[in-house]
Design a protein around this motif. Structure first.
Motif, mmCIF file in Angstrom:
data_model
loop_
_atom_site.group_PDB
_atom_site.id
_atom_site.type_symbol
_atom_site.label_atom_id
_atom_site.label_comp_id
_atom_site.label_asym_id
_atom_site.label_seq_id
_atom_site.Cartn_x
_atom_site.Cartn_y
_atom_site.Cartn_z
ATOM 1 N N ASP A 156 2.901 -6.061 2.147
ATOM 2 C CA ASP A 156 1.734 -5.429 2.770
ATOM 3 C C ASP A 156 2.107 -4.260 3.678
ATOM 4 O O ASP A 156 1.431 -4.012 4.683
ATOM 5 N N HIS A 175 0.846 -1.210 0.000
ATOM 6 C CA HIS A 175 0.000 0.000 0.000
ATOM 7 C C HIS A 175 0.873 1.248 0.000
ATOM 8 O O HIS A 175 1.515 1.564 1.022
ATOM 9 N N HIS A 205 -8.394 -7.723 -0.779
ATOM 10 C CA HIS A 205 -7.995 -8.529 0.383
ATOM 11 C C HIS A 205 -9.010 -9.639 0.596
ATOM 12 O O HIS A 205 -10.194 -9.465 0.298
ATOM 13 N N GLN A 264 0.310 3.924 2.871
ATOM 14 C CA GLN A 264 0.585 3.493 4.252
ATOM 15 C C GLN A 264 2.078 3.566 4.577
ATOM 16 O O GLN A 264 2.529 3.073 5.611
ATOM 17 N N THR A 279 -5.108 3.555 9.772
ATOM 18 C CA THR A 279 -4.973 3.515 8.318
ATOM 19 C C THR A 279 -5.796 4.595 7.624
ATOM 20 O O THR A 279 -5.277 5.322 6.769
ATOM 21 N N GLU A 307 -8.286 -12.480 5.907
ATOM 22 C CA GLU A 307 -7.034 -12.133 6.584
ATOM 23 C C GLU A 307 -7.180 -12.353 8.092
ATOM 24 O O GLU A 307 -6.252 -12.824 8.750
ATOM 25 N N LEU A 362 -0.069 -8.001 12.604
ATOM 26 C CA LEU A 362 -1.483 -7.729 12.929
ATOM 27 C C LEU A 362 -2.151 -8.914 13.629
ATOM 28 O O LEU A 362 -3.354 -8.904 13.868
ATOM 29 N N LEU A 397 -7.382 -0.492 10.986
ATOM 30 C CA LEU A 397 -7.847 0.302 9.837
ATOM 31 C C LEU A 397 -8.465 1.615 10.314
ATOM 32 O O LEU A 397 -8.129 2.693 9.816
#
Ligand code: GUN
Ligand code: ZN
Length: 434
Positions: free
Chosen positions: A323, A80, A233, A83, A102, A236, A301, A98
């Motif tokens: 990522d 990303h 995505h 990010q 994010t 996850e 994460l 997020l």
């Protein structure tokens, strides 16, 4: 244009097949004293220096790298751009991460100057780490993708990117609408897709942040242009998987949401897939879709452990993703270091040659670009790296104990990082020098 021909002499290693399919020994070529010849941005010959030198004109420019290994450029199949400024955000798992970190960080890309500044930093960081091709998420703002492609075009890089589509379950300041996302994506496709070495990826963020209308239009875009990519995505985080079931109760599961909207294709790349089931892996493989394995992110994460053996069982295309910023490093060497540990925690192994495959040819196959990148085969783009055996005192000392290229490769992937990448070449041009 005059013909520019150059040659590079060093130890040279590249993957030529998946070790899972042909066995380790048949999966690579290694030249202890190798020569790579580059003509006008493409590789024209590869072999043992002793054999190739005689066939070359006496006045050819040869760069000799001592104590170094030439490999293909690395391929990051999930990252990303917006990010970059939030790597290492503390304490949360996916959904809270997020909302807390994010989305506010990505909102800054409404500002064109900010988008341009970060695009420059991001591309430099890719090249410093030896990544010559990446599949990149922009922000919801088209300017994030314009800034990225403009910077990539100046260096003649092979890159794939797309503007995020998200029209629900995100702050108002960061959502588009089904219609605006369609029109903005279309304008970006018209401007960039197929221009030089650039490609466009239709980019619905993930099922929870798109309405059925938006997913329908994403599928429609894929039908309107040839060879478009699709990135999103999937599966996850367990809370995320439950949320998708609530949002789409009429679908069989997470993958079936994307399948229903015709988002599975040979150029579709699904990030993570930590919690995919057997049937979903089979369906992904059947449609020629690929999964991006993102170990530093999955650990950071707390998402879970990707089941690579299951993907292999289904002959599913798998690439490697950093990522960033869920992932903690731009380095695919460091990403492989963590991939090895993810396999260890599941009682499995990751051979250094499988790792090399994942970072190069495997990624190229996931992106259907194996005719152009991912190996050092003559006729492909001259995207390659020079890895320095003496990058750090410890690496230097450790590699002096190495008894084989397998051991050297594994140590490079365990101790290596951006410091290990001495030079990065893209289309034959030196685009990073440490
Ligand atoms: N799922 C939806 N958006 C994101 C994101 O930005 N990063 C990660 N790791 N997962 C996501
Ligand atoms: Zn991601």
């Amino acid at each position: 244009m005059p013909l520019t021909r150059k040659a590079y002499r060093a130890a040279i290693l590249h993957s030529i097949a998946d070790p899972a399919e042909v066995g380790i020994e048949a999966s690579y070529e290694y030249f202890e004293d190798g020569l790579l010849v580059v003509d006008n941005g493409q590789i024209s010959a590869l072999g043992h220096a002793s054999e190739l030198l005689a066939s070359l004109p006496a006045d050819i420019e040869i760069t000799h790298y001592q104590d170094a290994l030439i490999t293909p450029g690395f391929i990051d199949t999930h990252i990303h751009l917006p990010q970059t400024g939030m790597v290492g955000a503390y304490g949360e798992q996916l959904l809270d991460w997020l909302n807390t970190y994010t989305f506010p960080c990505e909102s800054q890309f409404a500002d064109q100057a900010h988008a341009e500044e970060v695009a420059g930093i991001f591309i430099k960081e890719l090249l410093r780490n030896g990544t010559t091709t990446a599949l990149v998420f922009g922000s919801v703002h088209p300017q994030s993708v314009n800034a990225f492609f403009e910077a990539a075009q100046k260096l003649d890089l092979r890159m794939i990117a797309g503007k995020v589509m998200m029209d629900r379950n995100a702050p108002d300041y960061l959502t588009d609408t089904a219609e605006s996302s369609y029109l903005e994506s279309k304008a970006l496709i018209e401007r960039w897709h197929g221009k030089g070495r650039l490609h466009y990826a239709v980019t619905p963020r993930f099922a929870p942040t798109s309405t059925p209308e938006q997913l329908t239009l994403a599928g429609q875009l894929l039908g309107e242009y040839p060879d478009l990519y699709m990135q999103t995505h999937i599966s996850e985080n367990l809370q995320e998987v439950e949320w998708v079931k609530e949002l789409f109760p009429e679908r069989k599961g997470y993958l079936d949401v994307y399948d229903h909207y015709q988002l599975l294709s040979e150029r579709s790349v699904f990030a993570h897939g930590v919690h995919l089931c057997d049937d979903e892996c089979a369906r992904l493989a059947q449609t020629g879709s690929a999964v991006a394995f993102c170990p530093t992110s999955n650990l950071f994460l707390g998402s879970g452990l990707f089941n690579l053996p299951m993907a292999e069982k289904h002959k599913l295309n798998v690439g490697l993703g950093t990522d960033v910023g869920g992932g903690t490093s731009f380095s695919l060497l460091q990403t492989l270091n963590e991939a090895y540990k993810v396999m260890q925690l599941q009682g499995a192994r990751l051979s250094p040659f499988k790792s090399l495959y994942l970072a190069t040819l495997g990624g190229a196959r996931a992106l259907r670009l194996e005719e152009r990148i991912g190996t050092l085969q003559p006729g492909t783009d001259a995207d390659f790296l020079v890895l320095d055996y003496n990058a750090t005192p410890l690496l230097s000392y450790r590699l002096k104990q190495s008894k084989s290229i397998a051991e050297t490769l594994f140590v490079l992937m365990t101790l290596g990082d951006d410091r290990t990448v001495a030079q990065t070449y893209a289309a034959g041009n030196l685009v990073h020098q440490r």
